[in-house]
Design an enzyme around this catalytic site. Structure first.
Site, PDB file in Angstrom:
ATOM      1  N   LYS A 170       0.839  -1.202   0.000  1.00 28.34           N
ATOM      2  CA  LYS A 170       0.000   0.000   0.000  1.00 28.34           C
ATOM      3  C   LYS A 170       0.875   1.254   0.000  1.00 28.34           C
ATOM      4  O   LYS A 170       0.598   2.217  -0.734  1.00 28.34           O
ATOM      5  CB  LYS A 170      -0.939   0.004   1.203  1.00 28.34           C
ATOM      6  CG  LYS A 170      -1.758   1.286   1.267  1.00 28.34           C
ATOM      7  CD  LYS A 170      -3.194   1.103   1.480  1.00 28.34           C
ATOM      8  CE  LYS A 170      -3.945   2.400   1.230  1.00 28.34           C
ATOM      9  NZ  LYS A 170      -5.286   2.417   1.750  1.00 28.34           N
ATOM     10  N   HIS A 194     -17.614  -5.300   5.166  1.00 30.22           N
ATOM     11  CA  HIS A 194     -16.906  -4.739   4.012  1.00 30.22           C
ATOM     12  C   HIS A 194     -15.867  -5.718   3.442  1.00 30.22           C
ATOM     13  O   HIS A 194     -15.852  -5.990   2.234  1.00 30.22           O
ATOM     14  CB  HIS A 194     -16.239  -3.411   4.394  1.00 30.22           C
ATOM     15  CG  HIS A 194     -15.379  -2.846   3.311  1.00 30.22           C
ATOM     16  ND1 HIS A 194     -15.900  -2.309   2.148  1.00 30.22           N
ATOM     17  CD2 HIS A 194     -14.035  -2.774   3.181  1.00 30.22           C
ATOM     18  CE1 HIS A 194     -14.908  -1.923   1.371  1.00 30.22           C
ATOM     19  NE2 HIS A 194     -13.767  -2.197   1.970  1.00 30.22           N
TER      20      HIS A 194
HETATM   21  N1  GLY Z   1      -8.703   1.781   0.450  1.00 30.53           N
HETATM   22  C1  GLY Z   1      -8.304   2.167  -0.826  1.00 30.53           C
HETATM   23  C2  GLY Z   1      -7.318   3.270  -0.852  1.00 30.53           C
HETATM   24  O1  GLY Z   1      -6.802   3.645   0.188  1.00 30.53           O
HETATM   25  O2  GLY Z   1      -7.033   3.806  -1.875  1.00 30.53           O
END
Ligand code: GLY
Length: 372
Positions: free
Chosen positions: A229, A268
């Site tokens: 992420k 979710h």
């Molecule tokens: N949860 C998707 C994003 O943070 O882009």
């Protein structure tokens, strides 16, 4: 490895995600360098407060930091205008200033709402995310998306406001129900599916131990998820391109969540897992990936004890056509076209703008009939 640190590289707004066991007990020492006066405001929810707030309070006290705390009601309904106003007014009453730090201590609802409150309070104060669910640790606490839901839809009001630090204490995951843990696992598996086939292989081998409580496996899985992420966010903070890949499984998932009224029928992360299985099925039908790939995805989710198919959702669902319409209202619609995240292989996802709606409706018909 007992602890890991993942940098989120965003120039002057860069920060660290620290992951480890027992970080809540050391929170005071972790955040002290950020403070310009020894006082913090903590916003949490009543469930987290009952189980973990004493630990956090003790660690702040040991570091000589004064704490003031607000516990909001638990649940998605909190993420709206009423509790946002309550939170912002409370922070003003506590005389939180721009030099201060607000701590968001909870799952995705608390993180999103408190992050947004911090974004608008005095035109922006710093905040620290201390995520307490697996979903929040691997997804919502990292990347600076903050906001609330309104009558018109989820997350339609908000701001990009990056935290100054994220502390993901994997020991707090021990208090999650198995269902909540597995819902968060839906987001973990998403990272392997969208961009790291090696991680997906690792999850196939280690996912069950991780769900059973293996701390080393949890640390490794949260760390790899956050690394992925962080990489995506640092390359595309405001979702102009690559960040959209994080929505793998979400177009189907959001429609199913909406169809079940955002209720306990479908969490979710459960919607994301079912959505990932459907996205791979759709990819296969479009001739993008091999026949066996969707079955492999479904087999892993099934082995983890997760909801895999639309038929696993209890109660009645709307028709395929109505589900398609619900997808059309999703904020991932660009110029009226449905946008899907599809894949050429496990670990090779991409954004597709031109998926024929008829194919999606046909897939949904079969899914609703229990044939997919
Ligand atoms: N949860 C998707 C994003 O943070 O882009």
């Amino acid at each position: 490895m007992t602890r890991s640190v993942v940098p989120v590289a965003l120039g002057s707004r860069s920060y660290e995600v620290r992951i480890g066991s027992g970080l809540v007990d050391g929170l005071g020492a972790e955040i002290a360098p950020l403070l310009r006066r020894r006082k913090v405001a903590v916003v949490t929810d009543e469930t987290v407060a009952a189980v973990h707030l004493m630990r956090l309070a003790k660690s702040l006290e040991q570091a000589g930091i004064a704490m003031t705390a607000l516990a909001l009601p638990p649940g998605e309904a909190t993420k709206g205008w009423a509790q946002l106003a309550r939170c912002v007014e409370w922070l003003l009453e506590q005389k939180i200033e721009r030099r201060d730090v607000v701590v968001a201590f909870g799952g995705g609802v608390v993180g999103d709402l408190v992050g947004f409150a911090a974004a608008i309070l005095r035109r922006g104060v710093r905040f620290v995310q201390v995520p307490t669910t697996l979903l929040a640790q691997v997804d919502s606490s990292v990347g600076g998306k903050t906001g609330i839901n309104t009558a018109q839809g989820k997350n339609l009001v908000g701001a990009f406001h990056q935290p100054s630090l994220v502390l993901a204490d994997i020991s707090v995951l021990d208090t999650l129900t198995p269902r909540d843990f597995l819902a968060g696992y839906g987001e973990v598996v998403k990272y392997g599916l969208l961009g790291d086939a090696g991680f997906y292989d690792w999850l196939e081998a280690n996912g069950p131990a991780m769900a059973a409580g293996d701390a080393a496996a949890r640390l490794q899985a949260v760390t790899r998820s956050v690394e992925m992420k962080a990489g995506i966010v640092s390359r595309d903070e405001t979702e102009e391109g690559e960040r959209a890949l994080l929505n793998l499984g979400h177009t189907f998932g959001h429609a199913l969540e909406k169809a079940t009224g955002y209720s306990d029928r479908l969490l979710h992360g459960e919607g994301v897992a079912i959505g990932c299985a459907l996205a791979f099925e759709l990819s296969q039908r479009l001739g993008l990936c091999a026949q066996e790939v969707p079955s492999r995805v479904r087999a892993h989710l099934r082995r983890m004890g997760m909801k895999v198919d639309v038929a696993d959702i209890p109660g009645d669902l709307p028709s395929a056509e109505d589900l398609l319409r619900l997808m059309g209202q999703d904020k991932k619609v660009v110029d009226g076209k449905l946008r899907f995240i599809l894949a050429r292989e496990i670990g090779q996802a991409f954004v597709a703008e031109d998926v024929p709606p008829d194919l999606v409706t046909a897939l949904l018909h079969e899914a609703l009939a229990g044939r997919v």
